[in-house]
Design an enzyme around this catalytic site. Structure first.
Site, PDB file in Angstrom:
ATOM      1  N   ASN A  30       0.860  -1.194   0.000  1.00  0.00           N
ATOM      2  CA  ASN A  30       0.000   0.000   0.000  1.00  0.00           C
ATOM      3  C   ASN A  30       0.893   1.239   0.000  1.00  0.00           C
ATOM      4  O   ASN A  30       2.103   1.149   0.248  1.00  0.00           O
ATOM      5  CB  ASN A  30      -0.963   0.004   1.191  1.00  0.00           C
ATOM      6  CG  ASN A  30      -0.241  -0.144   2.515  1.00  0.00           C
ATOM      7  OD1 ASN A  30       0.542   0.719   2.913  1.00  0.00           O
ATOM      8  ND2 ASN A  30      -0.469  -1.265   3.193  1.00  0.00           N
ATOM      9  N   ASP A  40       1.249  -8.983   1.233  1.00  0.00           N
ATOM     10  CA  ASP A  40       2.049  -8.129   2.113  1.00  0.00           C
ATOM     11  C   ASP A  40       2.296  -8.807   3.477  1.00  0.00           C
ATOM     12  O   ASP A  40       3.419  -8.834   3.992  1.00  0.00           O
ATOM     13  CB  ASP A  40       1.288  -6.806   2.310  1.00  0.00           C
ATOM     14  CG  ASP A  40       2.184  -5.607   2.508  1.00  0.00           C
ATOM     15  OD1 ASP A  40       3.416  -5.790   2.593  1.00  0.00           O
ATOM     16  OD2 ASP A  40       1.648  -4.484   2.582  1.00  0.00           O
TER      17      ASP A  40
HETATM   18  N1  APR Z   1       1.179 -15.647  -3.000  1.00  0.00           N
HETATM   19  C1  APR Z   1       0.637 -15.259  -4.175  1.00  0.00           C
HETATM   20  N2  APR Z   1      -0.537 -14.605  -4.252  1.00  0.00           N
HETATM   21  C2  APR Z   1      -1.185 -14.335  -3.106  1.00  0.00           C
HETATM   22  C3  APR Z   1      -0.688 -14.706  -1.834  1.00  0.00           C
HETATM   23  C4  APR Z   1       0.562 -15.391  -1.810  1.00  0.00           C
HETATM   24  N3  APR Z   1       1.127 -15.788  -0.659  1.00  0.00           N
HETATM   25  N4  APR Z   1      -1.571 -14.269  -0.886  1.00  0.00           N
HETATM   26  C5  APR Z   1      -2.582 -13.676  -1.539  1.00  0.00           C
HETATM   27  N5  APR Z   1      -2.372 -13.717  -2.876  1.00  0.00           N
HETATM   28  C6  APR Z   1      -3.198 -13.182  -3.986  1.00  0.00           C
HETATM   29  C7  APR Z   1      -4.627 -12.821  -3.664  1.00  0.00           C
HETATM   30  O1  APR Z   1      -5.460 -13.951  -3.811  1.00  0.00           O
HETATM   31  C8  APR Z   1      -4.936 -11.758  -4.702  1.00  0.00           C
HETATM   32  O2  APR Z   1      -5.377 -12.324  -5.924  1.00  0.00           O
HETATM   33  O3  APR Z   1      -2.618 -11.956  -4.398  1.00  0.00           O
HETATM   34  C9  APR Z   1      -3.604 -11.098  -4.968  1.00  0.00           C
HETATM   35  C10 APR Z   1      -3.446  -9.716  -4.376  1.00  0.00           C
HETATM   36  O4  APR Z   1      -4.091  -9.655  -3.122  1.00  0.00           O
HETATM   37  P1  APR Z   1      -3.636  -8.710  -1.915  1.00  0.00           P
HETATM   38  O5  APR Z   1      -2.433  -9.271  -1.252  1.00  0.00           O
HETATM   39  O6  APR Z   1      -4.834  -8.456  -1.078  1.00  0.00           O
HETATM   40  O7  APR Z   1      -3.142  -7.353  -2.650  1.00  0.00           O
HETATM   41  P2  APR Z   1      -3.964  -6.083  -3.244  1.00  0.00           P
HETATM   42  O8  APR Z   1      -5.301  -6.434  -3.756  1.00  0.00           O
HETATM   43  O9  APR Z   1      -2.988  -5.428  -4.172  1.00  0.00           O
HETATM   44  O10 APR Z   1      -4.201  -5.166  -1.980  1.00  0.00           O
HETATM   45  C11 APR Z   1      -3.122  -4.502  -1.365  1.00  0.00           C
HETATM   46  O11 APR Z   1      -3.710  -5.291   0.823  1.00  0.00           O
HETATM   47  O12 APR Z   1      -2.416  -6.512   2.282  1.00  0.00           O
HETATM   48  C12 APR Z   1      -2.837  -5.249   1.937  1.00  0.00           C
HETATM   49  O13 APR Z   1      -0.971  -3.891   2.570  1.00  0.00           O
HETATM   50  C13 APR Z   1      -1.693  -4.396   1.483  1.00  0.00           C
HETATM   51  O14 APR Z   1      -3.043  -2.449   1.660  1.00  0.00           O
HETATM   52  C14 APR Z   1      -2.445  -3.339   0.749  1.00  0.00           C
HETATM   53  C15 APR Z   1      -3.515  -4.123   0.036  1.00  0.00           C
END
Ligand code: APR
Length: 184
Positions: A30, A40
């Site tokens: 983020n 994250d």
């Molecule tokens: N490896 C690969 N993909 C993953 C993993 C993992 N370990 N964990 C989750 N995902 C996938 C999710 O299913 C989703 O399709 O990664 C994609 C992105 O999801 P998020 O991590 O929620 O990222 P995003 O949608 O970009 O949101 C970012 O979420 O965690 C917070 O700090 C971060 O505020 C920021 C926001």
């Protein structure tokens, strides 16, 4: 599934981004670089506190949406973590595709500038930020294909690590549309 673009491999796998043995993995961060859940949470949990310490020290102002910054990777197998900030999806009419493409492009530039040969991306913005997967997949893949086609530099492999079968299938469908196998 994979395609070759100007000698570089674009690969789709199902799995966990934190387990990848590549030069750089990309974190779905983020703009405050404050940590969170999803990718994250996993990156900081598995990588240990060194990553957040370095992030705070080097980038106290955070990182704008559509951009990315780079740190070491702590205890992870990768050498670098690229923290990319994708857009929060509203309705697709607020610059979301451009911002998403820009987050991928900036990450690829950072990987290239740090002489990475391999970089692994999650599907940015498609979790907490609610970007619809089919559209996000098209933007993500088009951006990587353009980048590898134009200015590949050191990159030999760009890997998308999709979390679960459904995400993998969506990316595979989008890649087949963009680069049908017969033309690859
Ligand atoms: N490896 C690969 N993909 C993953 C993993 C993992 N370990 N964990 C989750 N995902 C996938 C999710 O299913 C989703 O399709 O990664 C994609 C992105 O999801 P998020 O991590 O929620 O990222 P995003 O949608 O970009 O949101 C970012 O979420 O965690 C917070 O700090 C971060 O505020 C920021 C926001």
């Amino acid at each position: 599934m994979q395609r070759t673009i100007h000698g570089a491999v674009l690969r789709l796998v199902e799995g966990d981004i934190t387990q990848q043995e590549v030069d750089a993995i990309v974190n779905a961060a983020n703009s405050r670089l404050a940590g969170g859940g999803g990718v994250d949470g996993a990156v900081h949990r598995r990588g240990g506190p060194a990553i957040m310490e370095e992030t705070r020290r080097k980038y106290p102002q955070g990182c704008p949406t559509g951009s990315a910054v780079i740190t070491g990777a702590g205890a992870l197998r990768a050498r670098w973590v690229i923290h990319a900030v994708g857009p929060v999806y509203r309705d697709g009419q607020h610059g979301e595709p451009e911002l998403l493409a820009s987050a991928y492009r900036r990450s690829l530039e950072l990987a290239r500038d740090h002489q990475c040969r391999s970089v692994a991306f999650p599907s940015l913005s498609t979790g907490a930020y609610r970007y619809p997967l089919p559209e996000a997949a098209r933007v993500a893949l088009r951006t990587v294909i353009d980048f590898l086609g134009q200015r590949r530099g050191s990159l030999e492999e760009v890997r998308f690590v999709l979390f679960g079968r459904e995400a993998y299938e969506q990316f595979a469908r989008a890649l087949e549309e963009l680069l049908p196998e017969t033309q690859a």
